[in-house]
Design an enzyme around this catalytic site. Sequence first.
Site, PDB file in Angstrom:
ATOM      1  N   PHE A  50       0.815  -1.207   0.000  1.00  0.00           N
ATOM      2  CA  PHE A  50       0.000   0.000   0.000  1.00  0.00           C
ATOM      3  C   PHE A  50       0.856   1.268   0.000  1.00  0.00           C
ATOM      4  O   PHE A  50       0.438   2.312  -0.498  1.00  0.00           O
ATOM      5  CB  PHE A  50      -0.939  -0.020   1.215  1.00  0.00           C
ATOM      6  CG  PHE A  50      -2.103   0.905   1.097  1.00  0.00           C
ATOM      7  CD1 PHE A  50      -3.166   0.600   0.266  1.00  0.00           C
ATOM      8  CD2 PHE A  50      -2.156   2.077   1.828  1.00  0.00           C
ATOM      9  CE1 PHE A  50      -4.248   1.453   0.150  1.00  0.00           C
ATOM     10  CE2 PHE A  50      -3.237   2.943   1.725  1.00  0.00           C
ATOM     11  CZ  PHE A  50      -4.285   2.623   0.885  1.00  0.00           C
ATOM     12  N   VAL A  74       0.622  -8.988  -2.368  1.00  0.00           N
ATOM     13  CA  VAL A  74      -0.624  -8.669  -1.679  1.00  0.00           C
ATOM     14  C   VAL A  74      -1.408  -9.971  -1.545  1.00  0.00           C
ATOM     15  O   VAL A  74      -1.788 -10.571  -2.555  1.00  0.00           O
ATOM     16  CB  VAL A  74      -1.448  -7.622  -2.468  1.00  0.00           C
ATOM     17  CG1 VAL A  74      -2.753  -7.327  -1.742  1.00  0.00           C
ATOM     18  CG2 VAL A  74      -0.645  -6.354  -2.691  1.00  0.00           C
ATOM     19  N   VAL A  75      -1.611 -10.408  -0.312  1.00  0.00           N
ATOM     20  CA  VAL A  75      -2.282 -11.689  -0.097  1.00  0.00           C
ATOM     21  C   VAL A  75      -3.588 -11.488   0.657  1.00  0.00           C
ATOM     22  O   VAL A  75      -3.780 -10.499   1.353  1.00  0.00           O
ATOM     23  CB  VAL A  75      -1.380 -12.684   0.669  1.00  0.00           C
ATOM     24  CG1 VAL A  75      -0.109 -12.950  -0.111  1.00  0.00           C
ATOM     25  CG2 VAL A  75      -1.064 -12.193   2.064  1.00  0.00           C
ATOM     26  N   ARG A  81     -10.643  -7.919   2.211  1.00  0.00           N
ATOM     27  CA  ARG A  81     -10.578  -8.354   0.811  1.00  0.00           C
ATOM     28  C   ARG A  81      -9.321  -7.771   0.183  1.00  0.00           C
ATOM     29  O   ARG A  81      -9.215  -6.570  -0.002  1.00  0.00           O
ATOM     30  CB  ARG A  81     -11.816  -7.880   0.066  1.00  0.00           C
ATOM     31  CG  ARG A  81     -13.127  -8.408   0.600  1.00  0.00           C
ATOM     32  CD  ARG A  81     -13.287  -9.854   0.320  1.00  0.00           C
ATOM     33  NE  ARG A  81     -13.255 -10.037  -1.128  1.00  0.00           N
ATOM     34  CZ  ARG A  81     -13.875 -10.992  -1.763  1.00  0.00           C
ATOM     35  NH1 ARG A  81     -14.561 -11.874  -1.110  1.00  0.00           N
ATOM     36  NH2 ARG A  81     -13.788 -11.083  -3.069  1.00  0.00           N
TER      37      ARG A  81
END
Length: 150
Positions: A50, A74-75, A81
């Site tokens: 981010f 990104v997991v 979500r």
Amino acid sequence: MSDVATQIAFVQATWHRNIVDQARAGFTDRIRGLGFADDTLEFFEVPGAFEIPLTAKRLAQTGRYRAVVAAGLVVDGGIYRHEFVASAVIDGLMRVQLDTDVPVFSVVLTPHHFHEHDEHVRYFTEHFVTKGAEAANAVAATLGLHASLR
């Protein structure tokens, strides 16, 4: 001393460092193989994906870089979500290159299903090496194309 016009910034998230570091390794090995010297590369780290777009924007705005490469994983953490984070990061990176006229390359991967077990860690570790090398190829091709458009 390197020519400022050939500088490439590589910014990566440190979340899942053991995997994301492999993108840097794949990128670095391949970009060297394409004739770029070590002193044309600069590396930066941020906590998570981010934070990448703002750092990429600030790097691009310095005027010191002809390209910015971003790497992160990104997991789906099960709490939120991950598509929202992935979308924000990728949209942000696109905005950076359109706003600054500095190409931005993404090795920010967003698998739908990632679990920290040996099989997935092994797969994504190898995959990040490949994706880093692909980003190096894209950087070299894009910089060549942009140079021909001057």
